[in-house]
Write an enzyme that holds these catalytic residues in place. Structure first.
Site, PDB file in Angstrom:
ATOM      1  N   CYS A 177      55.460 -20.210  47.127  1.00 53.58           N
ATOM      2  CA  CYS A 177      54.072 -20.182  47.587  1.00 53.58           C
ATOM      3  C   CYS A 177      53.196 -20.801  46.505  1.00 53.58           C
ATOM      4  CB  CYS A 177      53.651 -18.744  47.868  1.00 53.58           C
ATOM      5  SG  CYS A 177      51.877 -18.492  48.056  1.00 53.58           S
ATOM      6  N   CYS A 228      50.605 -18.475  44.985  1.00 56.78           N
ATOM      7  CA  CYS A 228      51.278 -17.509  44.115  1.00 56.78           C
ATOM      8  C   CYS A 228      51.746 -18.189  42.829  1.00 56.78           C
ATOM      9  CB  CYS A 228      52.472 -16.879  44.834  1.00 56.78           C
ATOM     10  SG  CYS A 228      52.082 -16.138  46.434  1.00 56.78           S
TER      11      CYS A 228
END
Length: 442
Positions: free
Chosen positions: A368, A371
């Site tokens: 991600c 992230c």
């Protein structure tokens, strides 16, 4: 799912009222009051400023440990980089260093590298500064694998427009990241498996017993990683996607998610320990801020964006925050770190540094992108805090005026340091909110 009546130790603060271990002696109430009502509001204001909101990062680096093309396809995983003309001129021109004076010298340094030597037309003082900065950039004092911000793939990101929150990134890919961090990098015996797996109380108990027996440095390393993990989980629980419709998205606290990660019963007693490690992380990073004050106090240091009045105002606020950090009455005492046999201490310190550097590399394996962005920033921030704590002697020798040859921080390190602490500070603030929400459920 619990009955909605969490245990007193989880809801209250009994787990922090006495001492937490031989690593630190501080109660939760002291930190909460200091953070939530004194430090957090000022720090939050600082992080809204131009100098600290723009972070240059390379999100295209391949994972160095395994082949992985499984990127998160959810729209909330995406990161929107800044168009070049939106980044303040002073930051774009001087992203490599930390002041106007240093920016000009950095350009001379880059020119010197291209020529293969330091230009003889430069003054002796300038040549020495150029060489010292070049040496610093290649030095081995870093705890992180920093991005090459001159790479074509490195882009500026506005952190305020790409906030850390729940993205839906979970499952085997996300577990693989944290398991790699814990199992390969936390100085623990090989027979302790998957410390993150829910419902496996034996591993938790075994790991906790092991942590209590090892030396303070190895125990601290584990607790820092656990604290960082806890902090990230609090952010995701506090800014959870509660509603996703064609008309709007609604983000807010998810109590169930929070309980699943920290409730004493649901985590087999591990949740309160995770929260204790969050406060341990807070004390470590707070201590680093108190130690680095002389570096920022020098008249020659400035938060250079090109807006002279705002830069002066933000430096004043930064110094106010650092003096406030220094005033905290119950600082962590880092003198116990690497204090034994000098040869063994040096070996352990280098192992400590390399382990953490390895963790910073694992961030390039996060599927991600949002992230990955916040993971890279927070590990670089913690790595910078460790660099500060292990450079105390160099910081004490910083001259009041003129260049600091022995100890340097790049703009990237400065932005990461304060934003990473801002994330931990936010976690402590969010805990108060979750405590209130859970008490209202009783």
């Amino acid at each position: 799912m619990s009955s909605g009546k969490p245990s007193p130790c989880f809801l209250g603060r009994r787990w922090g009222q006495s001492t937490w271990s031989d690593d630190c002696t501080c109660d939760v109430e002291t930190i909460d009051a200091f953070n939530n009502y004194k430090l957090f509001p000022r720090l939050n204001e600082l992080l809204q400023s131009d100098y600290f909101r723009y972070y240059k990062v390379n999100l295209q680096k391949p994972c160095p440990f395994w082949e992985d093309n499984s990127h998160c396809g959810m729209r909330d995983c995406a990161v929107q980089p800044c168009p070049s003309d939106e980044v303040p001129d002073g930051i774009r021109a001087g992203s490599y260093k930390y002041s106007e004076e240093a920016n000009s010298l950095a350009e001379e340094c880059e020119e010197a590298k291209r020529l293969g030597a330091v230009d003889d037309s430069l003054s002796k003082e300038t040549r020495q500064a150029v060489l010292q900065w070049a040496q610093h950039d290649d030095s081995s004092d870093s705890f992180c694998e920093a991005d090459d911000i001159h790479s074509p793939d490195a882009e500026y990101v506005d952190l305020l427009l790409n906030p850390e929150r729940y993205t839906g990134y979970k499952g085997p890919d996300a577990w693989k990241i944290w398991n790699s961090i814990y199992e390969e990098n936390c100085f623990k015996p090989q027979n302790v498996k998957r410390p993150l797996a829910s419902g496996r109380g034996e591993s938790f108990i075994y790991l906790t017993k092991w942590v209590s027996r090892v030396c303070v440095e190895k125990r601290a390393f584990y607790r820092l990683i656990s604290g960082l993990h806890a902090s990230i989980n609090i952010h995701l629980s506090a800014r959870y996607l509660l509603q996703d419709s064609w008309s709007e998205k609604k983000w807010g606290p998810n109590i169930t998610e929070f309980q699943q990660r920290f409730d004493e019963v649901l985590t087999n007693g591990e949740g309160p320990r995770r929260l204790k490690n969050l406060y341990f992380l807070y004390l470590i990073e707070l201590r680093a801020l108190s130690k680095v004050l002389p570096f920022f106090e020098r008249p020659g240091f400035q938060l250079y964006t090109g807006n002279e009045s705002q830069d002066a105002e933000m430096k004043h606020l930064l110094l106010e925050i650092l003096h406030l950090a220094k005033s905290f009455p119950l600082h962590f005492d880092e003198n116990s770190f690497f204090a034994g046999n000098k040869k063994e201490a040096a070996k352990l310190k280098e192992e400590f540094r390399l382990h953490f550097k390895n963790i910073s590399k694992i961030m390039d394996c996060v599927g991600c992108f949002k992230c990955r962005l916040w993971g890279k920033l927070q590990t670089q921030g913690l790595g910078t805090a460790l660099k500060i704590l292990f450079s105390e002697n160099l910081i004490e020798k910083i001259p009041e005026s003129g260049p600091s040859y022995g100890f340097q921080l790049t703009r990237q390190e400065i932005v990461a340091l304060f934003n990473a602490f801002g994330r931990v500070s936010t976690s402590v603030k969010e805990l108060e909110n979750f405590r209130n929400l859970l008490q209202n459920m009783r």
